[in-house]
Design a protein around this motif. Structure first.
Motif, mmCIF file in Angstrom:
data_model
loop_
_atom_site.group_PDB
_atom_site.id
_atom_site.type_symbol
_atom_site.label_atom_id
_atom_site.label_comp_id
_atom_site.label_asym_id
_atom_site.label_seq_id
_atom_site.Cartn_x
_atom_site.Cartn_y
_atom_site.Cartn_z
ATOM 1 N N ILE A 43 0.834 -1.203 0.000
ATOM 2 C CA ILE A 43 0.000 0.000 0.000
ATOM 3 C C ILE A 43 0.872 1.257 0.000
ATOM 4 O O ILE A 43 0.543 2.250 -0.645
ATOM 5 N N THR A 44 1.994 1.206 0.700
ATOM 6 C CA THR A 44 2.927 2.332 0.669
ATOM 7 C C THR A 44 3.486 2.521 -0.734
ATOM 8 O O THR A 44 3.633 3.658 -1.215
ATOM 9 N N PHE A 200 -7.189 8.783 1.016
ATOM 10 C CA PHE A 200 -7.608 7.415 1.320
ATOM 11 C C PHE A 200 -6.402 6.523 1.591
ATOM 12 O O PHE A 200 -6.381 5.748 2.564
ATOM 13 N N LEU A 201 -5.366 6.627 0.757
ATOM 14 C CA LEU A 201 -4.187 5.777 0.905
ATOM 15 C C LEU A 201 -3.387 6.134 2.150
ATOM 16 O O LEU A 201 -2.863 5.242 2.846
ATOM 17 N N PHE A 202 -3.263 7.428 2.457
ATOM 18 C CA PHE A 202 -2.571 7.829 3.684
ATOM 19 C C PHE A 202 -3.271 7.251 4.912
ATOM 20 O O PHE A 202 -2.626 6.802 5.865
ATOM 21 N N ILE A 205 -2.473 3.320 5.079
ATOM 22 C CA ILE A 205 -1.139 2.906 5.524
ATOM 23 C C ILE A 205 -0.936 3.170 7.017
ATOM 24 O O ILE A 205 -0.126 2.504 7.672
ATOM 25 N N ILE A 206 -1.686 4.113 7.566
ATOM 26 C CA ILE A 206 -1.631 4.345 9.011
ATOM 27 C C ILE A 206 -2.507 3.330 9.743
ATOM 28 O O ILE A 206 -2.104 2.742 10.748
ATOM 29 N N ALA A 207 -3.700 3.094 9.202
ATOM 30 C CA ALA A 207 -4.648 2.187 9.856
ATOM 31 C C ALA A 207 -4.162 0.738 9.859
ATOM 32 O O ALA A 207 -4.388 0.004 10.832
ATOM 33 N N PHE A 211 2.747 2.294 8.212
ATOM 34 C CA PHE A 211 3.495 3.495 8.619
ATOM 35 C C PHE A 211 3.662 3.484 10.136
ATOM 36 O O PHE A 211 2.710 3.151 10.849
ATOM 37 N N PRO A 212 4.847 3.802 10.692
ATOM 38 C CA PRO A 212 6.042 4.367 10.044
ATOM 39 C C PRO A 212 7.075 3.336 9.616
ATOM 40 O O PRO A 212 8.137 3.702 9.136
#
Length: 330
Positions: A43-44, A200-202, A205-207, A211-212
């Motif tokens: 996804i990143t 949406f993508l940010f 990747i957090i959910a 990330f990180p």
């Protein structure tokens, strides 16, 4: 050019758009597979590709290389489903590539043309010509035979690929509708798609916990020249693939785009037997590929005959811009 006049599609332009998409799509499968073998955060990777696309088009517009008006909220709202389906398609496809070898991944993705044909029927496009329907069915049968010959069953990978087929089908149908009916150029569609994807993508990747950690690994991998080269290739080819997919779908049709994907899959599957891990060759695979190719050639002939009877009008990128300039409330 005044008022965005329409023009008849150039057969050479239609062919070039289809070939461009086929080449870009085939290259992208291998490049993404190579990246994911060293960097598992799919996804990143998709986020980076969409960010690169957005920035390139934005700076191209600032420098005068591309022409379209400022972002329109009404258009963005209308294209939001296109962006959602596109990113869902790519995200599930990348997830499947992590565990499925390239020939099997392509065999599963080749079921998309049949899904597009069924979706078109249920969305009111009516029954396709008999030869078109039979050729697509033959192509799908070839895919299934090829897949049966080399099933190293991976439930997660296969389910991800089949889910990707569903989202790609919905995405292509919406792109064809948005481009052909609303007069949007391929560059505009690509820009809106990439821009709408980023929030949406940010969030994803957090959910999902990428990330990180994905950023830390990316910084560490940046010290290796070979990884940097394939990552840059992935970002560049992501832009090329987006553009050629939109272009092919607008100039031709959603079904043509998926058939091109099927035909390029023949070459990708052949190379996939020997590259990036490879898989054993089996007689059923060869038989399936032969049937698949025959179906694609039959489809090409059927679509040519259909186009002779009902020529289709398309709008060029420049004409789409002119139309937006001179048509009020658009």
């Amino acid at each position: 050019m005044e008022g965005g006049s329409e023009m008849e599609p150039n057969p050479f332009l239609s062919l070039f758009a289809a070939v461009s998409y086929g080449v870009a799509s085939m290259a992208m499968v291998f490049i993404n597979k190579a990246v994911l073998m060293e960097y598992a955060y799919s996804i990143t990777l998709l986020t980076l590709q969409q960010l690169a696309t957005t920035l390139l088009i934005h700076f191209g517009r600032v420098m005068g290389y591309t022409k379209f008006k400022d972002v329109n909220m009404a258009t963005a709202k209308k294209l939001l489903p296109v962006s959602v389906f596109y990113n869902a398609n790519v995200a599930f496809a990348l997830a499947s590539l992590k565990g499925v070898n390239i020939p099997m991944y392509i065999a599963l993705k080749r079921l998309t043309p049949l899904a597009v044909l069924l979706a078109g029927f249920f969305y009111g496009k009516g029954k396709p010509p008999l030869q078109v329907a039979l050729s697509v069915l033959l192509t799908a049968i070839g895919c299934i035979i090829a897949a049966i010959g080399d099933f190293s069953f991976d439930l997660f990978g296969y389910s991800m690929a089949l889910t990707s087929v569903f989202f790609q089908t919905m995405y292509l149908v919406l792109v064809e509708k948005s481009g052909a009916e609303d007069g949007l150029s391929s560059v505009e569609l690509m820009f809106y798609n990439s821009l709408l994807s980023l929030p949406f993508l940010f969030f994803v990747i957090i959910a999902n916990g990428e990330f990180p950690y994905s950023l830390s690994l990316l910084v560490a991998k940046a010290n290796y020249l070979s990884f940097c080269v394939i990552l840059i290739l992935s970002l560049v080819m992501g832009i090329v693939l987006n553009f050629t997919m939109f272009w092919c779908t607008i100039v031709n049709s959603a079904l043509t785009t998926t058939i091109v994907g099927v035909l390029k899959g023949v070459g990708s599957t052949t190379l996939g037997f020997v590259l990036l891990g490879g898989v054993p060759l089996h007689g059923l695979n060869v038989t399936g590929l032969v049937i698949n190719t025959a179906g694609g050639m039959w489809y090409t002939y059927a679509k040519y005959m259909q186009k002779k009877k009902t020529p289709r009008k398309v709008i060029s990128d420049e004409e789409a811009h002119q139309k937006k300039e001179y048509t009020p409330n658009q």
